[in-house]
Write an enzyme that holds these catalytic residues in place. Structure first.
Site, PDB file in Angstrom:
ATOM      1  NE  ARG A  81      10.732  41.768  28.132  1.00  0.00           N
ATOM      2  CZ  ARG A  81       9.932  41.988  27.087  1.00  0.00           C
ATOM      3  NH1 ARG A  81      10.405  42.003  25.858  1.00  0.00           N
ATOM      4  NH2 ARG A  81       8.649  42.215  27.266  1.00  0.00           N
ATOM      5  CG  HIS A 125       5.114  38.464  24.848  1.00  0.00           C
ATOM      6  ND1 HIS A 125       6.303  39.157  25.000  1.00  0.00           N
ATOM      7  CD2 HIS A 125       4.758  38.667  23.560  1.00  0.00           C
ATOM      8  CE1 HIS A 125       6.657  39.724  23.857  1.00  0.00           C
ATOM      9  NE2 HIS A 125       5.721  39.433  22.957  1.00  0.00           N
ATOM     10  CD  GLU A 170       5.007  45.277  22.266  1.00  0.00           C
ATOM     11  OE1 GLU A 170       4.179  44.806  21.474  1.00  0.00           O
ATOM     12  OE2 GLU A 170       6.181  45.503  21.956  1.00  0.00           O
ATOM     13  CG  ASN A 296       8.911  46.274  24.141  1.00  0.00           C
ATOM     14  OD1 ASN A 296       9.828  46.188  24.961  1.00  0.00           O
ATOM     15  ND2 ASN A 296       7.965  45.360  24.030  1.00  0.00           N
ATOM     16  CE1 TYR A 298      11.202  45.612  17.470  1.00  0.00           C
ATOM     17  CE2 TYR A 298       9.567  46.269  19.092  1.00  0.00           C
ATOM     18  CZ  TYR A 298      10.484  45.354  18.628  1.00  0.00           C
ATOM     19  OH  TYR A 298      10.712  44.189  19.307  1.00  0.00           O
ATOM     20  CD  GLU A 350       9.597  43.177  22.491  1.00  0.00           C
ATOM     21  OE1 GLU A 350       9.261  43.566  21.348  1.00  0.00           O
ATOM     22  OE2 GLU A 350       8.871  42.487  23.218  1.00  0.00           O
TER      23      GLU A 350
END
Ligand code: IFM
Length: 450
Positions: A81, A125, A170, A296, A298, A350
């Site tokens: 990616r 991005h 995002e 994504n 985290y 991600e």
């Protein structure tokens, strides 16, 4: 100790990959006619980047494409990616196209395919052409159409070969950190502007999907959101109300508009006159059906009205970013999304962690990162077995890279980069991931023989 994850949890065609983005690794900031991006400009603001660095050289990936592609292939991944730098292929953001910039991405895509790796392309991005920012950037509705044109141009060149095209990575980060808190480029500090930006990002996503489909693009089309469970620190009404509002701004603002064709009423009420200006049919365009949703993940977010909650309160470890390590959060998040929305196939686009790595004798023993990744893969497996249609996992990140306002101090890579010599060294986590993927391959072969 060897960290094992059961490969049998995942279907044989589950896609395993690694991820990067253009500005964070490419460097070559002014090479071959590339225009400047808002991040090139933002890095020049004194104090904006923790280590006063910039993306001029980064991992010099632009000049090291072939060896980097060999490194990716050596991991045995199915997919890579990456993102296209808009100002590299269209220096002013609109108007003339830079063929030599496009040639780089042609080489990248062909190089992946010749190595048996599927290209997963992202259009945006975060590195908006600076020339468009001079005209108001994402706050200006004209940027929506410029983005659609840019997407069409990329798809015309690469749409026959890339597996998937993501419009934005995002949007919450671009809108909120870029335009409300000003921590990220372009450094604007206005909630009203931030909300208008988020609306234009979403609108450009929907209109780009429509335009690409009309053009006959065969790639899978979708968007990537940064999402997290947002929970109250205590049972107090104040904490609960705050968590609900923050969930509205981070999760429901994007998910409701994309999948239910409306913005959440509680957030609109909260915003009052800072709510975005919309035109008829905007919401309809935003909710254009997608082929996939990228997530994504985290960490979770814990909200306390008096700001008293610290990561340590949970007795849990955190990464070098200060983010709580909470693998269960990805299971909770995926199950909640499955419950509240009609989801298309989902990719975890991600997941990964920054730690204080030490390179010694040509090795990086990053056992914390291995543990982090393994626990998150297991947590995704739980959601998958509970029925969420998850199709792939992309590890962030292939290489240590420019971590935005943190500069080069935070290392997310499974491959260590010595920024002076540009020497790449596979960390233990890269070797672990490679071994894990060997297991995946063995299983696929067994299945094929059976
Ligand atoms: O490095 C970033 C990436 O660009 C977007 N998602 C989060 C990563 C870690 O902060």
């Amino acid at each position: 100790m060897k960290r094992l994850v059961n490969t049998f949890t995942f279907p044989a065609d589950f896609v395993w990959g690694v991820a990067t983005s253009a500005f964070q690794i490419e460097g070559a900031a002014a090479a071959d006619g590339k225009g400047q991006s808002i991040w090139d400009d933002f890095c020049k603001i004194p104090g904006a980047i923790a280590d006063h660095s910039n993306g001029d050289i980064a991992c010099d990936h632009y000049h090291r494409l072939e060896p980097d592609l060999d490194l990716i292939a050596s991991l045995g991944v199915d997919a890579y990616r990456f993102s296209v730098s808009w100002p590299r292929i269209c220096p002013q953001g609109t108007g003339s196209w830079n063929e030599s910039g496009m040639a780089f991405y042609e080489k990248l895509v062909d190089g992946l395919l010749s190595r048996g790796i599927q290209p997963y392309l992202t259009l945006n991005h975060w590195d908006l052409p600076a020339a468009l920012q001079a005209k108001g950037g994402w706050a200006n509705r004209d940027t929506v159409q410029h983005f659609v044109d840019y997407g069409l141009q990329v798809a015309k060149h690469l749409g026959d070969r890339v597996t998937s095209i993501t419009t934005h990575n995002e949007p919450w980060v671009m809108a909120t950190l870029g335009h409300q808190t000003g921590e990220f480029a372009p450094g604007v500090k206005s909630r009203k502007v931030a909300m208008q930006v988020s609306h234009h990002l979403l609108l450009s996503h929907g209109l780009t999907l429509q335009a690409l489909r009309a053009q006959g693009t065969r790639s899978q089309l979708g968007i990537v959101l940064n999402l997290a469970p947002v929970v109250p620190a205590t049972d107090s009404p104040a904490d609960q109300a705050l968590a609900r509002l923050k969930d509205g701004k981070l999760v429901r603002w994007y998910m409701d508009s994309l999948f239910k064709q409306h913005y959440p009423q509680d957030v609109l009420d909260f915003l009052g006159s800072d709510a975005p200006v919309m035109q008829d049919n905007d919401l309809q365009a935003i909710a254009t059906p997608m082929d996939f949703l990228g997530i994504n993940y985290y960490s979770r977010k814990v909200e306390s009205a008096d700001n008293s909650w610290q990561v340590q309160d949970g007795g849990l470890d955190c990464t070098d970013m200060g983010w709580e390590i909470y693998p269960e959060g990805i299971t909770e998040l995926l199950l909640r999304l499955q419950r509240d929305y009609r989801l298309p196939p989902v990719y975890v686009t991600e997941n990964g962690a920054a730690f204080k790595d030490v390179l010694f004798n040509g090795k990086v023993h990053d056992s914390q990162r291995i543990d982090f990744i393994a626990r998150h893969i297991e947590a995704i497996g739980i959601a998958l077995q509970a029925g969420v249609d998850i199709r792939g996992f992309m590890l962030w990140s292939l290489l240590d890279n420019f971590e935005w306002a943190s500069g080069y101090e935070k290392r997310f890579g499974i491959i260590h980069v010595d920024y002076k010599s540009q020497q790449r060294t596979l960390k233990d986590s890269a070797l672990w991931y490679r071994d894990y993927l060997l297991g995946v391959r063995d299983r696929r072969n067994q299945k094929r023989r059976a």
